[in-house]
Design an enzyme around this catalytic site. Structure first.
Site, PDB file in Angstrom:
ATOM      1  N   GLU A   1      -4.626   7.876  -2.798  1.00 35.59           N
ATOM      2  CA  GLU A   1      -5.194   6.400  -2.358  1.00 35.59           C
ATOM      3  C   GLU A   1      -5.307   5.713  -3.477  1.00 35.59           C
ATOM      4  OE1 GLU A   1      -5.601   5.047   0.517  1.00 35.59           O
ATOM      5  OE2 GLU A   1      -4.518   6.613   1.326  1.00 35.59           O
TER       6      GLU A   1
ATOM      7  N   HIS B   1       1.768   4.577  -2.710  1.00 36.85           N
ATOM      8  CA  HIS B   1       1.922   5.984  -2.425  1.00 36.85           C
ATOM      9  C   HIS B   1       3.367   6.324  -3.240  1.00 36.85           C
ATOM     10  CE1 HIS B   1      -1.679   6.795  -0.290  1.00 36.85           C
ATOM     11  NE2 HIS B   1      -1.248   5.838   0.629  1.00 36.85           N
TER      12      HIS B   1
ATOM     13  N   HIS C   1       1.024  -1.231  -0.015  1.00 37.04           N
ATOM     14  CA  HIS C   1       0.050  -0.069  -0.067  1.00 37.04           C
ATOM     15  C   HIS C   1       0.865   1.126   0.010  1.00 37.04           C
ATOM     16  CE1 HIS C   1      -3.661   2.480   1.068  1.00 37.04           C
ATOM     17  NE2 HIS C   1      -2.573   3.193   1.740  1.00 37.04           N
ATOM     18  N   GLU C   2       1.821   1.339   1.176  1.00 38.56           N
ATOM     19  CA  GLU C   2       2.688   2.620   1.031  1.00 38.56           C
ATOM     20  C   GLU C   2       3.661   2.587   0.019  1.00 38.56           C
ATOM     21  OE1 GLU C   2       1.556   4.603   2.989  1.00 38.56           O
ATOM     22  OE2 GLU C   2       0.417   3.307   4.416  1.00 38.56           O
TER      23      GLU C   2
HETATM   24 ZN    ZN Z   1      -2.930   5.373   1.998  1.00 37.72          ZN
END
Ligand code: ZN
Length: 510
Positions: free
Chosen positions: A303, A268, A264-265
């Protein structure tokens, strides 16, 4: 030097301050001993105040006026014109927000957050109530200062997702609920525990760490321009595209925690690392309202990237068919009886749950809708803070069929309201919607994308995302970015299609 260059040089220095603020925040959340909190709070407050005074100064006003006069009549669609418009908008709004209000919010925040943490721990909503009331009142003041046409929520969400409104969100929510609730009902009817509990074993943290590095490098996170560390609440933050920090969290008894937080990160991080180098130190890599150096178009757009890599790629069957062997090599005993398919099923099991951050892809957006609807009603005055536990529990019953046994696992679970973060929750759902739309567009434009992903070749997708999204920084809005690749703005239909396809298959539904 032209007038535009003069403004750009001024903005570049202001941008440096925002990157320094980011550095302090990264350190605070990843490295700092707890005892440093008070002095770090002072440092952040001092530097924020200094940065804001530079941004709203008469010098900025003069430079803006001159640059606007200079490029008047030039291509309104150019990066320059867009950067100028965004700087002007943020400048006007920042001037309207009284320093006194900012001070009162900043002063109440840490105290309110501490009381919330205690109240959550003691399951004592009454204790947190007066703080939430004060935070709500301050947010209403902030909404008035920012300005809005229809709903105070419109002003607050503008800080995170420009162009979004309460009315539009409610329409999107209605469409999502109409698709998700029936799907959830069908899944719950057939869901059964997996043959055995994969997470009962211990997974040593050193091996988890190596895996997180491997997987994030595999999808393209560039460790020459980034780091992966651990933090109690995983996050990503950058100090320009050349220094992007990501974090994850390790739990010896729950392997998916570290793997999916890291993916997830890293999602980003991929956004930030692939912004065009020319946008470094410009208005197109800074959020001037939040005083935050960030290159993504909005919080929702950020996101989109994290959820695309975490869920659409990282939780896909193809991903684990290919990479399960890496896991097994690191954890041969723990995973002796498991195969890729079982792992895939274990990390995608759908079950209504009380806690947002533990929710699966199908139920997650219901947790968001519940919160956003409550925020809107609070801001309208349609409901009162006193009644929140009952309202929360009734909505949980409606959407997820669950009754929280206590407020700790109900209305007190999230930190956001304690520090006044109203209008932020919908960004997660906007990201989920945008991720499905973007991937559908990528598939339409690259007919062999599925085959490349199945072979573990993530570079073409990364290049496509860079070309169409990442490289532009904050030049285009969420709707503009999506329209450029798919012909339409934010639309929940592709997300519903994705969920239907994936979970009908996974649960053998027709
Ligand atoms: Zn996030």
């Amino acid at each position: 030097m032209t007038a535009y260059d003069d403004l750009a040089a001024h903005i570049a220095e202001y941008h440096d301050l925002l990157c320094i603020l980011n550095t302090l925040k990264w350190d605070m959340r990843a490295m700092m001993p707890a005892a440093g909190a008070a002095s770090r709070g002072n440092q952040l407050a001092t530097l924020s105040k200094l940065a804001k005074s530079i941004f709203i100064s008469d010098e900025t006003a003069g430079l803006l006026d001159a640059a606007e006069a200079e490029i008047a009549g030039a291509d309104a669609d150019s990066y320059q014109a867009r950067a100028l418009r965004q700087t002007r908008d943020a400048y006007e709004i920042q001037r309207r927000i009284p320093a006194d209000l900012v001070g009162r919010m900043a002063a109440l925040g840490p105290e309110s957050e501490a009381v919330w943490a205690q109240a959550k721990n003691d399951n004592d909503f009454a204790r947190f109530k007066p703080y939430l009331k004060r935070m709500l009142a301050l947010n209403l003041e902030l909404a008035e200062a920012i300005g809005y046409d229809d709903h105070p929520f419109d002003a607050l969400i503008r800080q995170f997702e420009p162009g979004m409104t309460a009315a539009r969100l409610l329409g999107i929510f209605a469409e999502l609920k109409a698709g998700i609730l029936p799907l959830l009902e069908r899944v719950v009817a057939v869901d059964a525990p997996l043959p055995f509990d994969l997470w009962a074993a211990e997974y040593d943290l050193a091996s988890q760490k190596k895996l997180c590095h491997e997987l994030t490098a595999l999808i393209g996170f560039d460790f020459a321009r980034g780091r992966l560390d651990s933090a109690p609440h995983p996050f990503e933050i950058s100090f320009t595209r050349d220094d992007v920090r990501i974090t994850t969290r390790y739990d010896a008894n729950y392997l998916p925690m570290s793997l999916f937080a890291a993916l997830h990160e890293a999602g980003h991080g991929l956004y930030e690392q692939n912004i065009a180098p020319g946008l470094t130190r410009t208005a197109l890599t800074a959020d001037f309202l939040g005083q935050y150096a960030v290159g993504g178009a909005s919080f929702g757009a950020h996101e989109f990237s994290s959820r695309l890599w975490e869920n659409q790629i990282g939780r896909s069957r193809e991903f684990w068919r290919l990479h399960f062997a890496r896991l097994k090599a690191r954890f041969p005993q723990q995973l002796a009886a498991a195969d890729a398919e079982l792992f895939y099923r274990a990390v995608n099991r759908v079950r209504p749950s009380l806690i947002r951050v533990e929710a699966d892809e199908v139920t997650y957006n219901l947790h968001i809708m519940l919160r956003a609807e409550i925020e809107m009603a609070l801001l309208e005055g349609a409901i009162a803070v006193d009644d929140l536990p009952e309202i929360w529990n009734a909505k949980m019953q409606d959407y997820l069929g669950l009754k929280p046994p206590d407020d700790r696992r109900g209305v007190l679970q999230d930190v956001h309201w304690s520090f006044g973060g109203f209008g932020n929750f919908p960004c997660y759902t906007i990201g989920n919607i945008m991720a499905a739309q973007a991937l559908a567009a990528a598939q339409a434009q690259m007919p062999n994308l599925a085959a490349m992903l199945a072979e573990g070749d993530y570079q073409p997708l990364l290049a496509w995302l860079t070309e169409n999204f990442y490289r532009h920084g904050r030049a285009y809005s969420t709707d503009e970015l999506l329209t450029r690749v798919s012909g339409e703005g934010l639309n929940p239909a592709p997300l519903l299609n994705y969920l239907e396809r994936k979970y009908n298959d996974l649960y053998g539904l027709s």
